[in-house]
Structure formats: structure tokens, C-alpha cells
Design a protein around this motif. Sequence first.
Motif, PDB file in Angstrom:
ATOM      1  N   ALA A   9       0.841  -1.195   0.000  1.00 34.04           N
ATOM      2  CA  ALA A   9       0.000   0.000   0.000  1.00 34.04           C
ATOM      3  C   ALA A   9       0.876   1.245   0.000  1.00 34.04           C
ATOM      4  O   ALA A   9       1.986   1.250   0.544  1.00 34.04           O
ATOM      5  CB  ALA A   9      -0.913  -0.012   1.223  1.00 34.04           C
ATOM      6  N   LEU A  10       0.378   2.298  -0.620  1.00 39.10           N
ATOM      7  CA  LEU A  10       1.116   3.547  -0.695  1.00 39.10           C
ATOM      8  C   LEU A  10       0.951   4.351   0.586  1.00 39.10           C
ATOM      9  O   LEU A  10      -0.115   4.350   1.193  1.00 39.10           O
ATOM     10  CB  LEU A  10       0.616   4.383  -1.880  1.00 39.10           C
ATOM     11  CG  LEU A  10       0.678   3.733  -3.266  1.00 39.10           C
ATOM     12  CD1 LEU A  10       0.029   4.659  -4.294  1.00 39.10           C
ATOM     13  CD2 LEU A  10       2.097   3.390  -3.652  1.00 39.10           C
ATOM     14  N   GLY A  11       1.997   5.046   0.980  1.00 38.86           N
ATOM     15  CA  GLY A  11       1.906   6.027   2.039  1.00 38.86           C
ATOM     16  C   GLY A  11       1.716   7.403   1.438  1.00 38.86           C
ATOM     17  O   GLY A  11       1.840   7.586   0.212  1.00 38.86           O
ATOM     18  N   PRO A  12       1.445   8.422   2.253  1.00 39.48           N
ATOM     19  CA  PRO A  12       1.220   9.765   1.708  1.00 39.48           C
ATOM     20  C   PRO A  12       2.358  10.264   0.823  1.00 39.48           C
ATOM     21  O   PRO A  12       2.117  10.905  -0.203  1.00 39.48           O
ATOM     22  CB  PRO A  12       1.055  10.623   2.966  1.00 39.48           C
ATOM     23  CG  PRO A  12       0.520   9.684   3.998  1.00 39.48           C
ATOM     24  CD  PRO A  12       1.200   8.371   3.713  1.00 39.48           C
ATOM     25  N   ALA A  13       3.607   9.939   1.187  1.00 42.62           N
ATOM     26  CA  ALA A  13       4.758  10.419   0.417  1.00 42.62           C
ATOM     27  C   ALA A  13       4.943   9.673  -0.899  1.00 42.62           C
ATOM     28  O   ALA A  13       5.687  10.126  -1.770  1.00 42.62           O
ATOM     29  CB  ALA A  13       6.024  10.324   1.258  1.00 42.62           C
ATOM     30  N   ASP A  14       4.311   8.513  -1.043  1.00 38.25           N
ATOM     31  CA  ASP A  14       4.456   7.711  -2.262  1.00 38.25           C
ATOM     32  C   ASP A  14       3.498   8.122  -3.368  1.00 38.25           C
ATOM     33  O   ASP A  14       3.629   7.676  -4.511  1.00 38.25           O
ATOM     34  CB  ASP A  14       4.199   6.227  -1.950  1.00 38.25           C
ATOM     35  CG  ASP A  14       5.111   5.684  -0.870  1.00 38.25           C
ATOM     36  OD1 ASP A  14       6.317   6.016  -0.908  1.00 38.25           O
ATOM     37  OD2 ASP A  14       4.629   4.947   0.006  1.00 38.25           O
ATOM     38  N   LEU A  15       2.518   8.916  -3.044  1.00 42.72           N
ATOM     39  CA  LEU A  15       1.456   9.271  -3.985  1.00 42.72           C
ATOM     40  C   LEU A  15       1.922  10.323  -4.989  1.00 42.72           C
ATOM     41  O   LEU A  15       2.685  11.224  -4.649  1.00 42.72           O
ATOM     42  CB  LEU A  15       0.253   9.809  -3.225  1.00 42.72           C
ATOM     43  CG  LEU A  15      -0.454   8.825  -2.295  1.00 42.72           C
ATOM     44  CD1 LEU A  15      -1.211   9.577  -1.209  1.00 42.72           C
ATOM     45  CD2 LEU A  15      -1.403   7.929  -3.083  1.00 42.72           C
ATOM     46  N   GLY A  16       1.447  10.180  -6.218  1.00 43.54           N
ATOM     47  CA  GLY A  16       1.756  11.156  -7.247  1.00 43.54           C
ATOM     48  C   GLY A  16       0.694  11.130  -8.324  1.00 43.54           C
ATOM     49  O   GLY A  16      -0.246  10.327  -8.266  1.00 43.54           O
ATOM     50  N   PRO A  17       0.829  11.951  -9.358  1.00 47.03           N
ATOM     51  CA  PRO A  17      -0.195  12.017 -10.405  1.00 47.03           C
ATOM     52  C   PRO A  17      -0.405  10.718 -11.171  1.00 47.03           C
ATOM     53  O   PRO A  17      -1.471  10.514 -11.751  1.00 47.03           O
ATOM     54  CB  PRO A  17       0.336  13.118 -11.334  1.00 47.03           C
ATOM     55  CG  PRO A  17       1.256  13.927 -10.490  1.00 47.03           C
ATOM     56  CD  PRO A  17       1.872  12.971  -9.529  1.00 47.03           C
ATOM     57  N   ASP A  18       0.610   9.832 -11.174  1.00 45.48           N
ATOM     58  CA  ASP A  18       0.499   8.586 -11.921  1.00 45.48           C
ATOM     59  C   ASP A  18       0.640   7.349 -11.040  1.00 45.48           C
ATOM     60  O   ASP A  18       0.742   6.232 -11.558  1.00 45.48           O
ATOM     61  CB  ASP A  18       1.567   8.540 -13.020  1.00 45.48           C
ATOM     62  CG  ASP A  18       1.437   9.681 -14.010  1.00 45.48           C
ATOM     63  OD1 ASP A  18       0.309   9.897 -14.500  1.00 45.48           O
ATOM     64  OD2 ASP A  18       2.444  10.359 -14.283  1.00 45.48           O
ATOM     65  N   SER A  19       0.663   7.514  -9.734  1.00 47.55           N
ATOM     66  CA  SER A  19       0.857   6.362  -8.845  1.00 47.55           C
ATOM     67  C   SER A  19      -0.364   5.447  -8.889  1.00 47.55           C
ATOM     68  O   SER A  19      -1.478   5.867  -9.181  1.00 47.55           O
ATOM     69  CB  SER A  19       1.147   6.821  -7.410  1.00 47.55           C
ATOM     70  OG  SER A  19       0.149   7.705  -6.938  1.00 47.55           O
TER      71      SER A  19
END
Length: 301
Positions: A9-19
Motif C-alpha cells: 500500500a502507498l503512504g502519503p509520500a508515495d502518492l503522485g499524479p500517476d501512482s
Amino acid sequence: MSEALIPPALGPADLGPDSTPVAYEVGGPENAVAYVTLNRPEYRNAQNSVMTYSLDAAFRRAVDDAAVKVVVLRANGKHFSAGHDIGTPERDFDAFYDNVATLHWDHTDRSGADQRLAREIEVYMGMCRRWRDIPKPVIAQVHGACIAGGLMLAWVCDFIVASDDAFFSDPVARMGIPGVEYFAHAFVLGPRRAKEILFTGERFTAAQAADWGMVNHVVPRDELAAKVDAIAEKMVTMPMQGLFLSKKAVNICEDQMGLRNSMDSVFGWHHYAHSANAEAGGDSLGGMDAKSMKSAAQQGG
């Protein structure tokens, strides 16, 4: 246990426009609008736990960003969401994730009814209630299919704006189960419409949803994003305290009318149904999977 390689699962810092399975970006006036995008289009944005916890991380990031005043929940691909993941290679109901919505024991070392209850208290009911209480307005931007668990995602939002090609359904009664876990049906549809869509399993259109009061606006598909942005831009001009307290006030009224208590009661019957199915045939979903549910819908309802 699935043999597929399931990403963390992604954390807040891993998120991006294409994640993936959830994307995140900000925009609008002064970057005051957070766009949270379901990004698992190859599976019609079916919700596995990776998506659920990544979605929670995106909402946390939006809440923690003082510049963000409004959140938009949208989706990539042909559909908003086909519901819970009950058949993709990345189905991860048996994987462990740290609980964030509830303080409960790990479901993976339990069995039977205890396993199902422990997981769904956290991943479905707990998460939806957590997201409903986000202290910023949330707009659902819905296109294509919004089915079963997809309804839960839309219903926790404060506004629903749908494209004219959107359609909705909760066909879970085909499994012998009284609707999805976040049972808001009678409140968002009214009791008779709720019974109709549950008893028949039939799809209903965006126009019907608007007529019944479930959807705020219906617009042509190519105007959907612009309509949502226009609403968000109006909200951005309001003081954050006014937005938060207004949302809190309406949610309190819903709960005083019985939403939360009703949901708790139906959640028990939901799990009775899972257990009854498992006892009768060994399968808590009553022998249904994604393919058979889709086939049944195409054949008559």
C-alpha cells in the motif's frame, strides 16, 4: 493465498499524479483542490486492500495539507469502480495491513466468521466511516459503473456529480447478502427505492439517481470534470471553519435520524449471511464471483 505479486500500500509520500492503485495531485485556485484518483483501470477499479489503504493515505495527505480546502474523488479508465475485489489476481483479503480505521486484532490469524468480521470492521465499515468524517468537503466524480462497493465510496462523499453514462447497482442480494457493508441505502435512496434496487439487483441510471436524490448533478461525460471543478471553486471561496462545521452539522443530523445505528444493525445481518452461506456451501459469497455476478446482471437485471 494469492500467488500474485501484490504491491505494498502507498503512504502519503508515495502518492503522485500517476501512482497506482491511487493517484494524487492538487490543483484549482491556489492549489486548494486535492484530486484523489482510483487508478486500477485494468480491473475496473475494483477495491483490494492495497487500494483501500492507499486511498486512506491520499485522504490523510489532503487533510494534512492546510492549503487544500476541497477533495475530489474520481477514477481513471472506463469505470468509477466495479466494487470490492472478489476475483482479480491481486485480491488480497488474506494479507495483513496495519489497522488505521479501527483498533482490532489481525484477521489473518483467525478463521471463518471471525476472520471475515475482523477484516470488514476495518477495511469496509471502519474505513468508510473514517472517510465520511473527513473535515473537508469531498466530491465524488462518477462515470461508468459504480457498483456495490463503488457505491460505498460515492456515498461517503458530500456531493455526487455523475456523467450521463454513469450507472449504479447493488446486486449483492444475489449472494444472499443484504447489500454492501456500509448500508446507507434507505437514507440515500429512500426505503422503497432501496428495496427495489436490492430486491431486483437491477442497475439504475444517473438520471434516476438524481431524481431519487442520491446524485446532485448529471452532466454529459465531456463536461463532468468541468462541472466538478466549478463546484469545487465555489467551495474554495468559503472559510474552512464554515465548511467543516456545516459538514459536521449535516452528518450529526443523519446520525440522529438513525444512520449509524441502522448501519450497525444491518452489518450484523450482513455477517450472518456470510456465515450462513459458508455453512451451507463452504463459500461466504454464496458461490458467486465477479464473472457470475456480471453474467447475472447481463441476463436480467
